[in-house]
Enzyme design. Structure first.
Site, PDB file in Angstrom:
ATOM      1  CD  GLU A 116      -4.857  -5.371   3.360  1.00 19.39           C
ATOM      2  OE1 GLU A 116      -4.237  -4.436   3.367  1.00 19.39           O
ATOM      3  OE2 GLU A 116      -4.876  -6.339   2.603  1.00 19.39           O
ATOM      4  CD  GLU A 154      -2.883  -1.573   2.479  1.00 22.73           C
ATOM      5  OE1 GLU A 154      -3.665  -2.379   2.245  1.00 22.73           O
ATOM      6  OE2 GLU A 154      -2.265  -1.091   3.363  1.00 22.73           O
TER       7      GLU A 154
END
Length: 257
Positions: free
Chosen positions: A135, A115
């Site tokens: 995630e 990210e």
């Protein structure tokens, strides 16, 4: 509360010259997994690069990983709130920095590691790099502005494939979906990043800052809003002393040919 071990310098800063600096995440024993201290050190190093007048930043990792995400082994007594806040601050720092940041992905870029790379301006990947946003596999959500940036980078369908499955992809697969700028051999990664940084450093810094800001600004604007904003930016840049000199030089070259 468990006493955490004292760690070495968390971000190793190496100035290649007056214009380019390398920031190296330095927790190799944890695959450069992020913690609050590392994020703070990186924020400080980025701000220092701007203060020192650097024109490009290379962000990479020590050892066999770029960054393995947030360190889930560290004690968190607030449900991870401080880690989440730290990651959001870092994404804002990277995207708003007036100088370009090149992520040189050496090895793993997992979770928050992937990210923060996405928040950089260029993603150079070694051919042995691997990316994942796992995630969904651990029952949490994306951070670092990824819900905004990922689909705009690779498209919604490819983003869904990447995120909803949570599976690891290779550098070649990341290149195929448009997640990375280019893929190079691992032993050429730093040289390729330095070559790119030198090219960026040779461009007028005010123009680089203007265009970088415009690219992120345009992600969330209508076409008409972008036209209006571009008009303001072009007018401001047109009268910058360096722009005046560059355009005058270009006119002279055109006249001679």
């Amino acid at each position: 509360m468990t006493q955490l071990p004292i760690e070495p310098e968390l971000v190793v800063t190496t100035a290649l010259d007056d214009t380019v600096v390398v920031l190296r995440l330095n927790r190799p024993h944890r695959l450069n997994a992020l913690n609050e201290s590392l994020v703070t050190a990186l924020e400080t190093a980025l701000a220092e690069a701007v203060r020192e007048g650097r024109r490009a930043v290379i962000l990479t990792g020590t050892g066999r990983a770029f960054c393995a995400g947030f360190d889930l082994k560290e004690v968190r007594d607030d449900g991870g709130r401080r880690q989440i806040d730290a990651q959001q601050r870092l994404a804002e720092a990277l995207t708003s920095l007036p100088i370009p940041v090149i992520a040189a992905i050496n090895g793993l870029a997992v979770g928050a590691g992937c990210e923060i790379a996405l928040a950089c301006d260029f993603l150079l990947a070694g051919s042995d790099a691997e990316f994942s946003l796992p995630e969904v596999l651990i029952g949490t959500g994306m951070g670092g502005g990824t819900s905004f940036l990922l689909a705009r980078t690779v498209g919604r369908v490819k983003a869904s494939d990447f995120v909803l499955l949570g599976e690891q992809i290779t550098a070649a697969e990341a290149d195929a979906i448009g997640l990375v700028s280019r893929v190079v051999e691992p032993d050429h990664l730093e040289a390729a990043a330095q070559e790119l940084a030198s090219k960026l450093a040779s461009r007028p810094p005010h123009a680089i800052a203007t265009v970088k800001k415009a690219l992120f600004r345009g992600l969330n604007q209508t076409f008409t809003e972008s036209l209006d904003a571009e008009l303001t930016e072009i007018r401001a840049a047109h009268f910058h002393p360096e722009s005046v000199a560059l355009m005058e030089s270009f006119r002279h070259r055109s006249t001679r040919t």
